[in-house]
Motif scaffolding. Structure first.
Motif, PDB file in Angstrom:
ATOM      1  N   THR A 189      31.695  37.848  46.308  1.00 48.19           N
ATOM      2  CA  THR A 189      33.062  38.354  46.349  1.00 48.19           C
ATOM      3  C   THR A 189      33.369  39.105  47.637  1.00 48.19           C
ATOM      4  N   LEU A 190      32.449  39.103  48.584  1.00 44.72           N
ATOM      5  CA  LEU A 190      32.786  39.542  49.931  1.00 44.72           C
ATOM      6  C   LEU A 190      33.976  38.735  50.436  1.00 44.72           C
ATOM      7  N   ALA A 191      34.092  37.504  49.956  1.00 41.44           N
ATOM      8  CA  ALA A 191      35.201  36.634  50.360  1.00 41.44           C
ATOM      9  C   ALA A 191      36.557  37.231  49.997  1.00 41.44           C
ATOM     10  N   LEU A 192      36.632  38.012  48.924  1.00 39.28           N
ATOM     11  CA  LEU A 192      37.896  38.666  48.572  1.00 39.28           C
ATOM     12  C   LEU A 192      38.309  39.667  49.648  1.00 39.28           C
ATOM     13  N   ALA A 193      37.359  40.461  50.109  1.00 38.71           N
ATOM     14  CA  ALA A 193      37.654  41.410  51.182  1.00 38.71           C
ATOM     15  C   ALA A 193      38.068  40.670  52.446  1.00 38.71           C
ATOM     16  N   TRP A 194      37.496  39.505  52.674  1.00 38.99           N
ATOM     17  CA  TRP A 194      37.862  38.717  53.852  1.00 38.99           C
ATOM     18  C   TRP A 194      39.311  38.242  53.797  1.00 38.99           C
ATOM     19  N   VAL A 195      39.834  38.013  52.596  1.00 39.96           N
ATOM     20  CA  VAL A 195      41.256  37.662  52.481  1.00 39.96           C
ATOM     21  C   VAL A 195      42.100  38.842  52.948  1.00 39.96           C
ATOM     22  N   ALA A 196      41.751  40.028  52.501  1.00 40.38           N
ATOM     23  CA  ALA A 196      42.485  41.225  52.908  1.00 40.38           C
ATOM     24  C   ALA A 196      42.410  41.446  54.415  1.00 40.38           C
ATOM     25  N   ALA A 197      41.302  41.028  55.022  1.00 40.97           N
ATOM     26  CA  ALA A 197      41.082  41.267  56.454  1.00 40.97           C
ATOM     27  C   ALA A 197      41.613  40.149  57.347  1.00 40.97           C
ATOM     28  N   GLY A 198      42.152  39.081  56.744  1.00 41.91           N
ATOM     29  CA  GLY A 198      42.655  37.969  57.546  1.00 41.91           C
ATOM     30  C   GLY A 198      41.594  36.985  57.978  1.00 41.91           C
ATOM     31  N   LYS A 199      40.368  37.127  57.444  1.00 43.63           N
ATOM     32  CA  LYS A 199      39.294  36.181  57.771  1.00 43.63           C
ATOM     33  C   LYS A 199      39.361  34.935  56.893  1.00 43.63           C
ATOM     34  N   ARG A 200      40.063  35.021  55.790  1.00 44.64           N
ATOM     35  CA  ARG A 200      40.297  33.903  54.891  1.00 44.64           C
ATOM     36  C   ARG A 200      41.762  33.889  54.496  1.00 44.64           C
ATOM     37  N   ALA A 201      42.294  32.698  54.261  1.00 39.95           N
ATOM     38  CA  ALA A 201      43.683  32.585  53.810  1.00 39.95           C
ATOM     39  C   ALA A 201      43.805  32.876  52.326  1.00 39.95           C
ATOM     40  N   ALA A 202      42.743  32.577  51.565  1.00 46.13           N
ATOM     41  CA  ALA A 202      42.803  32.772  50.121  1.00 46.13           C
ATOM     42  C   ALA A 202      41.416  32.661  49.513  1.00 46.13           C
ATOM     43  N   TYR A 203      41.356  33.066  48.255  1.00 47.72           N
ATOM     44  CA  TYR A 203      40.143  32.957  47.454  1.00 47.72           C
ATOM     45  C   TYR A 203      40.555  32.518  46.061  1.00 47.72           C
ATOM     46  N   VAL A 204      39.809  31.573  45.477  1.00 39.78           N
ATOM     47  CA  VAL A 204      40.141  31.039  44.149  1.00 39.78           C
ATOM     48  C   VAL A 204      38.874  30.997  43.298  1.00 39.78           C
ATOM     49  N   THR A 205      38.982  31.481  42.068  1.00 40.88           N
ATOM     50  CA  THR A 205      37.857  31.401  41.138  1.00 40.88           C
ATOM     51  C   THR A 205      38.359  31.270  39.712  1.00 40.88           C
ATOM     52  N   ASP A 206      37.542  30.701  38.858  1.00 38.16           N
ATOM     53  CA  ASP A 206      37.780  30.706  37.423  1.00 38.16           C
ATOM     54  C   ASP A 206      37.148  31.977  36.860  1.00 38.16           C
ATOM     55  N   GLY A 207      37.304  32.197  35.570  1.00 39.25           N
ATOM     56  CA  GLY A 207      36.706  33.362  34.945  1.00 39.25           C
ATOM     57  C   GLY A 207      37.680  34.019  33.989  1.00 39.25           C
ATOM     58  N   THR A 208      37.224  35.053  33.296  1.00 38.69           N
ATOM     59  CA  THR A 208      38.071  35.765  32.346  1.00 38.69           C
ATOM     60  C   THR A 208      38.002  37.263  32.595  1.00 38.69           C
ATOM     61  N   ASP A 209      39.155  37.935  32.410  1.00 38.77           N
ATOM     62  CA  ASP A 209      39.241  39.397  32.525  1.00 38.77           C
ATOM     63  C   ASP A 209      38.611  39.918  33.814  1.00 38.77           C
ATOM     64  N   LEU A 210      38.954  39.305  34.938  1.00 36.04           N
ATOM     65  CA  LEU A 210      38.279  39.635  36.193  1.00 36.04           C
ATOM     66  C   LEU A 210      38.672  40.994  36.753  1.00 36.04           C
ATOM     67  N   ALA A 211      39.875  41.475  36.418  1.00 36.26           N
ATOM     68  CA  ALA A 211      40.302  42.775  36.943  1.00 36.26           C
ATOM     69  C   ALA A 211      39.410  43.899  36.423  1.00 36.26           C
ATOM     70  N   GLY A 212      38.799  43.687  35.247  1.00 40.27           N
ATOM     71  CA  GLY A 212      37.907  44.685  34.691  1.00 40.27           C
ATOM     72  C   GLY A 212      36.448  44.346  34.859  1.00 40.27           C
TER      73      GLY A 212
END
Length: 265
Positions: A189-212
């Motif tokens: 999930t370092l890739a999520l931070a990379w979206v915020a930093a402009g190193k990636r355009a987006a990140y996509v994943t499956d899963g449930t209740d990911l905010a928690g």
């Protein structure tokens, strides 16, 4: 004994904890480590356990009245506490175990204070609920999402709760995805931070209740504070029971991804 964490705000506590975990991850890198089997091909290493211990030690010293949820040790701390810290001490264990440095250390307090440390890149991505920035040697910089790279990280790890309606592998093969984006798979999930930093355009994943989830809470908090568009696979705001995650640098990128995800043809 002087408590060196006294007086820190929540974000600084998250940063200090993530850095403490990152130090352990770096120190143990490359060693032959015992593995703890979790089943279904998943495992933890002694580095996961040691890093979590270091992280929880920082939080317990700084916020003794808060509850803690660690990936390896489960729930602990004050029972009935209003606040709970979510800790993933080594996101990318499978990478780490084979000598890859693509890992993250995630620490979050709800949707507000959060830190995602890149132990080998020397960066910590931080959020306080309103703004997001990266801290590295030499100073800090505000995070600025951008879709310019056209790179989209897609998590291919199981489980796949949204199948057959959504399969990440199908997204990668969709003609309109190929036309607009270039896929990447970093398995952390370092890739999520990379979206915020402009190193990636987006990140996509499956899963449930990911905010928690201990895996995703810190990255989601950083993306939201940076101004990214963050939803479930259905395009709705993430909440209890939500499926999957789409974090995009901007509304246009999010719209294009959602049109592909929703195309069953």
């Amino acid at each position: 004994m002087i408590n060196s964490y006294a007086g820190l705000d929540d974000t600084e506590v998250a940063i200090a904890a993530a850095l403490a975990g990152g130090d352990v991850v770096r120190d143990l890198y490359g060693r032959r480590l015992d593995r703890i089997d979790k089943g279904a091909g998943d495992f933890a290493t002694a580095a996961d356990v040691a890093a979590e211990k270091a992280i929880l030690g920082v939080i317990a010293a700084a916020r003794p009245d808060d509850a803690l949820l660690g990936e390896e040790s489960g729930r602990q701390g004050a029972s009935g506490a209003v606040r709970q810290w979510l800790v993933d001490p080594l996101c990318g264990t499978l990478n780490y175990a084979v000598g890859s440095m693509l890992v993250a250390v995630n620490v979050a307090l709800g949707d507000g204070a959060a830190a995602v440390a890149d132990p080998f890149g020397g960066e910590v991505y931080c959020a306080d609920g309103e703004s997001a920035w990266v801290r590295r040697e030499g100073g800090e910089a505000r995070l600025s999402p951008s879709s310019a790279t056209r790179l989209v990280d897609v998590n291919l790890d199981p489980p796949f709760p949204s199948a057959p309606g959504f399969r990440a592998v199908d997204l990668l093969a969709h003609p309109r995805f190929v036309a607009d984006f270039r896929p990447r798979v970093v398995s952390t999930t370092l890739a999520l931070a990379w979206v915020a930093a402009g190193k990636r355009a987006a990140y996509v994943t499956d899963g449930t209740d990911l905010a928690g989830s201990v895996h995703f809470a810190a990255g989601i908090a950083v993306c939201r504070a940076a101004g990214c568009v963050v939803t479930g696979l259905d395009g709705a705001v993430i909440g209890p029971g939500s499926r999957g995650l789409v974090a995009a640098a901007d509304a246009g990128t999010h719209e294009r991804l959602m049109s592909v995800i929703g195309d069953r043809g």
